[in-house]
Design a protein around this motif. Structure first.
Motif, short mmCIF file in Angstrom:
data_model
loop_
_atom_site.label_atom_id
_atom_site.label_comp_id
_atom_site.label_asym_id
_atom_site.label_seq_id
_atom_site.Cartn_x
_atom_site.Cartn_y
_atom_site.Cartn_z
N LYS A 94 0.84 -1.20 0.00
CA LYS A 94 0.00 0.00 0.00
C LYS A 94 0.87 1.24 0.00
N THR A 95 0.54 2.21 -0.85
CA THR A 95 1.29 3.47 -0.87
C THR A 95 0.45 4.66 -0.42
N ASP A 97 -3.81 5.78 1.27
CA ASP A 97 -5.14 5.37 1.72
C ASP A 97 -6.14 5.49 0.58
N LEU A 132 -5.55 -3.60 4.85
CA LEU A 132 -4.85 -2.46 4.27
C LEU A 132 -5.82 -1.39 3.77
N PHE A 133 -6.96 -1.84 3.25
CA PHE A 133 -7.95 -0.91 2.70
C PHE A 133 -9.32 -1.19 3.32
N VAL A 285 0.06 -0.92 -4.93
CA VAL A 285 -1.15 -0.13 -5.21
C VAL A 285 -0.78 1.35 -5.09
#
Length: 335
Positions: A94-95, A97, A132-133, A285
């Motif tokens: 993850k990069t 939000d 993560l999301f 992502v």
């Protein structure tokens, strides 16, 4: 040819990983034909009623794939997928939000041969997408052809797969509120023919349908690059202009599916077979590109957003390639 056999004292954990990936490869390559044959075979046995009842159910349930499918969290959370994750291994990175108050269109690149990274990250819970999301539900698009196979259609719907035709793809964005992420392997089946180790060809230069879809529904665009996706299989050389590539592209246009001549390792040996290599897949992502709803975008507006998306994908690749063993002089090649 000398055959390199796997050691007999292989740890049980690695055996379980191999078994998990074996069933996935079989599901991808052989389960649909098996289900079709089973459906017709049962019609000529004393179990004919199973196929008849299923045909009735199929008629009643025909539109379900186009209406968001029927995900089963139990299936997505099986320990089986953790073994598959650890085989390569696969990691979701993850990069930024992603706000669940919005909908998203995630462009997945590259397709690879069997989209191992896309399936593991967005159809199972093994790599932590939900953590993560939080608040997002992912839907991975798949060729509509596969949803015409009896029994098999129900299995793939349980994993969150939906058809890639326009009406099916937009359904989660238009009928299921917010917090939906439609994942598209943008290069599709044709891009699989370019899935050679060490290559970074992305079939994107003329792919604007997913951009238009995002604009029409106000879904933010998110570039996703899966490092290692092209490394898990070798493929027979098929450069553009060769007779083999011409034949593959001709069959792809007729059948709708590509037929890459791929190979890697076997189940009990490492010299040949259709099992993927144990090579890491890191799916990164990127940052979301804000998209305002525009039901009738002009060609100029569409081209501008498409160029912005390509720039963001290129930046994502350049920013992270050093972390995953890509040479500094390697760059994305937009085809």
């Amino acid at each position: 040819m000398k055959i390199d056999f796997a050691p007999l004292d292989m740890p049980m954990s690695r055996r379980l990983q191999t078994a998990a990936v074996l069933q996935w490869v079989y599901s991808f390559l052989g389960l649909a034909p098996t289900c079709i044959l089973l459906f017709f075979y049962l019609l000529f046995t004393r179990f004919w009623l199973i196929s008849v009842l299923y045909a009735v159910w199929w008629f009643i349930d025909y539109d379900t794939p186009a209406r968001g499918g029927r995900r089963l969290p139990f299936l997505c959370g099986l320990k089986l997928w953790e073994h598959m994750r650890d085989y390569f291994p696969v990691k979701l990175v993850k990069t930024a939000d992603l706000d669940p108050r919005h909908n998203y269109v995630l462009g997945f690149h590259p397709h690879g041969v069997l989209v191992a990274g896309a399936f593991t990250n967005f159809c199972t819970y093994a790599t932590g997408f939900r953590q993560l999301f939080p608040g997002l539900t992912s839907y991975l698009l798949m060729l509509p052809l596969w949803f015409r196979a009896p029994f098999f259609r129900d299995y793939i719907m349980c994993a969150g797969l939906i058809p890639s035709d326009k009406d099916s793809a937009v359904y989660p964005l238009s009928h299921r509120g917010s917090g939906n992420a439609v994942v598209i392997a943008v290069g599709g089946a044709p891009e699989a023919l370019d899935a050679h180790p060490g290559t970074y060809n992305v079939l994107l230069a003329n792919k604007k349908g997913f951009i238009k879809m995002a604009m029409e529904h106000g879904a933010h665009l998110v570039p996703v690059f899966s490092f290692g996706e092209n490394e898990v299989f070798d493929q027979v050389e098929n450069q553009r202009g060769t007779w083999l590539r011409w034949m593959q592209e001709k069959l792809q246009r007729i059948m709708g599916i590509s037929l890459p001549l791929f190979h890697a390792r076997g189940i009990f040996q490492y010299s040949f077979g259709l099992m993927p290599y144990r090579r890491p897949i890191n799916t990164v992502v990127g940052r979301p590109i804000r998209v305002e709803r525009n039901e009738k975008p002009t060609a100029k507006e569409l081209d501008a957003l498409h160029q912005l998306y390509m720039d963001e994908l290129s930046d994502l690749f350049e920013e992270h390639k050093g972390n995953y063993g890509v040479d500094e002089d390697m760059h994305l090649n937009f085809v």
